[in-house]
Write a protein that holds these residues in place. Structure first.
Motif, PDB file in Angstrom:
ATOM      1  N   TYR A   1       0.734  -1.256   0.158  1.00 50.67           N
ATOM      2  CA  TYR A   1       0.013   0.028  -0.039  1.00 50.67           C
ATOM      3  C   TYR A   1       0.814   1.285  -0.025  1.00 50.67           C
ATOM      4  N   LYS A   2       1.997   1.114   0.824  1.00 46.32           N
ATOM      5  CA  LYS A   2       2.809   2.465   0.584  1.00 46.32           C
ATOM      6  C   LYS A   2       3.566   2.648  -0.507  1.00 46.32           C
ATOM      7  N   LYS A   3       3.833   1.531  -1.395  1.00 47.85           N
ATOM      8  CA  LYS A   3       4.468   1.771  -2.826  1.00 47.85           C
ATOM      9  C   LYS A   3       3.561   2.173  -3.591  1.00 47.85           C
ATOM     10  N   THR A   4       2.170   1.647  -3.626  1.00 47.86           N
ATOM     11  CA  THR A   4       1.112   2.072  -4.367  1.00 47.86           C
ATOM     12  C   THR A   4       0.766   3.505  -4.425  1.00 47.86           C
ATOM     13  N   LEU A   5       0.610   3.790  -3.180  1.00 48.43           N
ATOM     14  CA  LEU A   5       0.459   5.322  -2.851  1.00 48.43           C
ATOM     15  C   LEU A   5       1.318   6.507  -3.130  1.00 48.43           C
ATOM     16  N   LEU A   6       2.705   5.751  -2.906  1.00 49.28           N
ATOM     17  CA  LEU A   6       3.564   6.784  -3.594  1.00 49.28           C
ATOM     18  C   LEU A   6       3.619   6.906  -4.952  1.00 49.28           C
ATOM     19  N   CYS A   7       3.754   5.603  -5.928  1.00 51.92           N
ATOM     20  CA  CYS A   7       3.711   5.742  -7.129  1.00 51.92           C
ATOM     21  C   CYS A   7       2.371   6.371  -7.714  1.00 51.92           C
ATOM     22  N   LEU A   8       1.168   6.207  -7.040  1.00 50.54           N
ATOM     23  CA  LEU A   8      -0.137   7.096  -7.371  1.00 50.54           C
ATOM     24  C   LEU A   8       0.030   8.779  -7.119  1.00 50.54           C
ATOM     25  N   SER A   9       0.747   8.902  -6.077  1.00 49.73           N
ATOM     26  CA  SER A   9       0.799  10.250  -5.817  1.00 49.73           C
ATOM     27  C   SER A   9       1.983  10.974  -6.846  1.00 49.73           C
ATOM     28  N   LEU A  10       2.917  10.198  -7.029  1.00 41.95           N
ATOM     29  CA  LEU A  10       3.897  10.951  -8.115  1.00 41.95           C
ATOM     30  C   LEU A  10       3.255  11.096  -9.287  1.00 41.95           C
ATOM     31  N   LEU A  11       2.493   9.993  -9.757  1.00 48.08           N
ATOM     32  CA  LEU A  11       2.209  10.218 -11.057  1.00 48.08           C
ATOM     33  C   LEU A  11       0.888  10.997 -11.188  1.00 48.08           C
ATOM     34  N   SER A  12      -0.272  11.019 -10.266  1.00 45.89           N
ATOM     35  CA  SER A  12      -1.056  11.983 -10.019  1.00 45.89           C
ATOM     36  C   SER A  12      -0.603  13.411 -10.277  1.00 45.89           C
ATOM     37  N   PHE A  13       0.364  13.740  -9.854  1.00 42.37           N
ATOM     38  CA  PHE A  13       0.943  15.068  -9.851  1.00 42.37           C
ATOM     39  C   PHE A  13       1.586  15.278 -11.400  1.00 42.37           C
ATOM     40  N   ALA A  14       1.926  14.384 -11.918  1.00 38.84           N
ATOM     41  CA  ALA A  14       2.205  14.579 -13.377  1.00 38.84           C
ATOM     42  C   ALA A  14       1.100  14.375 -14.430  1.00 38.84           C
ATOM     43  N   GLY A  15      -0.323  14.333 -13.630  1.00 37.06           N
ATOM     44  CA  GLY A  15      -1.355  14.210 -14.696  1.00 37.06           C
ATOM     45  C   GLY A  15      -1.600  12.879 -15.428  1.00 37.06           C
ATOM     46  N   LEU A  16      -0.778  11.832 -15.080  1.00 38.91           N
ATOM     47  CA  LEU A  16      -0.975  10.607 -15.942  1.00 38.91           C
ATOM     48  C   LEU A  16      -2.022   9.370 -15.502  1.00 38.91           C
ATOM     49  N   ILE A  17      -2.627   9.806 -14.454  1.00 42.65           N
ATOM     50  CA  ILE A  17      -3.393   8.822 -13.725  1.00 42.65           C
ATOM     51  C   ILE A  17      -4.931   9.243 -13.751  1.00 42.65           C
ATOM     52  N   PRO A  18      -5.903   8.691 -14.290  1.00 41.85           N
ATOM     53  CA  PRO A  18      -7.174   9.130 -14.418  1.00 41.85           C
ATOM     54  C   PRO A  18      -7.851   8.608 -13.241  1.00 41.85           C
ATOM     55  N   ALA A  19      -7.513   7.821 -12.636  1.00 45.45           N
ATOM     56  CA  ALA A  19      -8.089   7.201 -11.328  1.00 45.45           C
ATOM     57  C   ALA A  19      -7.417   6.821 -10.085  1.00 45.45           C
ATOM     58  N   GLN A  20      -7.793   7.018  -9.262  1.00 46.64           N
ATOM     59  CA  GLN A  20      -7.142   6.602  -7.786  1.00 46.64           C
ATOM     60  C   GLN A  20      -7.455   5.291  -7.384  1.00 46.64           C
ATOM     61  N   ALA A  21      -6.466   4.409  -6.933  1.00 48.45           N
ATOM     62  CA  ALA A  21      -6.910   3.107  -6.395  1.00 48.45           C
ATOM     63  C   ALA A  21      -6.606   2.866  -4.680  1.00 48.45           C
ATOM     64  N   GLU A  22      -7.519   2.136  -4.161  1.00 50.65           N
ATOM     65  CA  GLU A  22      -7.233   2.145  -2.778  1.00 50.65           C
ATOM     66  C   GLU A  22      -7.180   0.618  -2.585  1.00 50.65           C
ATOM     67  N   GLN A  23      -6.142   0.208  -1.844  1.00 50.03           N
ATOM     68  CA  GLN A  23      -5.873  -1.211  -1.416  1.00 50.03           C
ATOM     69  C   GLN A  23      -7.086  -1.542  -0.477  1.00 50.03           C
ATOM     70  N   VAL A  24      -7.679  -2.725  -0.837  1.00 52.62           N
ATOM     71  CA  VAL A  24      -8.839  -3.240  -0.022  1.00 52.62           C
ATOM     72  C   VAL A  24      -8.508  -4.735   0.675  1.00 52.62           C
ATOM     73  N   GLY A  25      -7.367  -5.298  -0.010  1.00 54.18           N
ATOM     74  CA  GLY A  25      -7.089  -6.676   0.467  1.00 54.18           C
ATOM     75  C   GLY A  25      -5.634  -6.994  -0.017  1.00 54.18           C
ATOM     76  N   ASN A  26      -5.119  -7.982   0.947  1.00 54.37           N
ATOM     77  CA  ASN A  26      -3.672  -8.555   0.815  1.00 54.37           C
ATOM     78  C   ASN A  26      -3.629  -9.981   1.171  1.00 54.37           C
ATOM     79  N   VAL A  27      -3.616 -10.899   0.146  1.00 60.40           N
ATOM     80  CA  VAL A  27      -3.548 -12.291   0.624  1.00 60.40           C
ATOM     81  C   VAL A  27      -2.145 -12.620   0.434  1.00 60.40           C
ATOM     82  N   ASP A  28      -1.647 -13.319   1.683  1.00 60.27           N
ATOM     83  CA  ASP A  28      -0.160 -13.722   1.597  1.00 60.27           C
ATOM     84  C   ASP A  28      -0.338 -15.108   0.913  1.00 60.27           C
TER      85      ASP A  28
END
Length: 155
Positions: A4-31
């Motif tokens: 989730y930290k990696k995803t949020l970091l990538c989304l934050s950086l790319l959203s500043f650049a205007g490259l991502i139309p939608a945001q994702a929210e992690q709702v599950g993580n299966v080991d």
């Protein structure tokens, strides 16, 4: 770094650049195994179609797997998608061509690979089609998953 930290970091950086139309929210993580491999599940609300949410699942390699198998900066292209009506559907200004438009994109490697979700509007059948696929610059990818949301209204 946790998923989730990696995803949020990538989304934050790319959203500043205007490259991502939608945001994702992690709702599950299966080991998956003791190597730290996980299946990550994210919820993505369509930014141009109110009332539709897609859930995308993808594989994320753990540290032990990365060290033992190489390809340090790359995750597999496998993904799954399921989209459903989660409220009253209101269609905004969407691309109605047969190519559709990107709803979401996330890097699966540093340069060559990304996971994408595209929306295509099937006007004749009144259905929104969502397709998750990998975009691999070097060799392409035939790995994909599809989900549909009907737009009919019961009488």
């Amino acid at each position: 770094m946790k998923s989730y930290k990696k995803t949020l970091l990538c989304l934050s950086l790319l959203s500043f650049a205007g490259l991502i139309p939608a945001q994702a929210e992690q709702v599950g993580n299966v080991d998956v195994d003791w190597l730290g491999n996980d299946i990550v599940i994210e919820a993505i609300k369509d930014p141009d179609v109110e009332g539709v949410t897609c859930h995308v699942a993808y594989f994320e390699r753990g540290l032990v797997d990365r060290l033992s198998n190489g390809n340090w900066f790359e995750d597999p292209s496998n993904s799954a998608i399921s989209c459903r009506q989660t409220g009253p559907i209101v269609i905004g200004d969407i691309d109605r061509s047969d190519e559709g438009e990107d709803v979401f994109s996330q890097r699966m490697s540093i340069i060559l690979k990304s996971l994408r979700v595209k929306r295509i509007f099937d006007d004749a059948n009144q259905v929104l089609i969502y397709i998750a696929h990998a975009r691999e610059v070097e060799s392409g990818s035939a790995k994909m998953s599809i989900s549909t949301v009907p737009l009919y209204r019961p009488q």
